[in-house]
Design a protein around this motif. Sequence first.
Motif: not given
Ligand code: MN
Length: 330
Positions: A159-163, A200-202
């Motif tokens: 899961m790629d979390l991009d602000p 972050l990556h989960v």
């Molecule tokens: Mn990313």
Amino acid sequence: ADDRLRHASFRGLREDKPVREIVRETPKPATVAKPQRRSVRLTHPDRLYWPDDGVTKEGLADYYVEIWRHIAPFIVGRPLALLRCPNGVGGETFFQKRAWKGLDGNIVLAKDPKEPSEEPLIGIRDLDGLMGLVQSAVLEIHPWGSTLADWERPDRIVMDLDPGEDTPWTAVIAAAQETRRRLEEAGLSAFVKTSGGKGLHVVSPLTPTTEWPAVKAFTKTIAEAMAADSPDRFVSTVAKAKRRGRVLIDYLRNQRGATAIAAYSTRARPGAAVSMPLAWDELSAGVGPAYFTIRNAPRRLASLESDPWAGFHAAAAPLEAPKPRRKTAA
DNA sequence: GTGTGAA
DNA sequence: TTCACACAACGCGAG
DNA sequence: CTCGCG
Ligand SMILES: [Mn+2]
Ligand SMILES: [Mn+2]
């Protein structure tokens, strides 16, 4: 040994505030012999790949030799997409996913069974293969989520979390924790790493039992549920316009052929950051997404009591068909 | 970074 | 022998 | 369909 120059003009430098155990002072006694760089010769070893940071091609090779045992499980035996920058950060860059003429002999060809008539994809087997990538000016390594042994069943979710713009870092941390909660609720383990870029990556290890379409559907469900439950905090669609102040839960890394930056891979950006696996309790305001670099990552790894991702592969769990929420009487 | 082909 | 040049991803989702 | 995206 404080080596190589740092450009004084490079602003935005993290003022190495010691963050708890993140990078410890005293290295663990280093006894294990490092694997040696073998057959692959580097041309132009002194070429600056990260000119603002004084990191050369040889410096990149040294980094990967040093952390090889950590990165190996994430890049060996998978199709790889590569970001190549023959003239270093700031020069022309290009993605490459297929074999090319004159590629190093330690890089293996991998024919995608779904496209038998296309040029083969690229993989590596060992450290020499990784050195072949360095010689090819590969500054970013983006593996598939499935392996050459089982192309259709991924062994990890990302899961790629991009602000978005103006999204505070604490919101990204909160997104990671919320993603973790939902993955664990589904019976999976969840690990976190910096991306080396902005987010972050989960990551959840899977036993490769479920094929891509169902895995993608599962991650899409999580992303959409998060966006539905907290529309002011999360979005699940990539369109940039809607991201301001929010965090994109990018589940689209979880499709056949899609990739995400590998754990421990360098990034082709000023700062020479790497994607660094963390323990959950290391997430904090003081450790940004590009905190760890070619320079400080080996120190961290050498001094850690225990690798926060040591249990990653043993934690693999099958993705079960979503259970009926609760059985209603009748 | 590397192979190709013209100069 | 030197050097200019071409080439090196692509599928998905939104609108 | 084109476009943006990673
Ligand atoms: Mn990313
Ligand atoms: Mn992304």
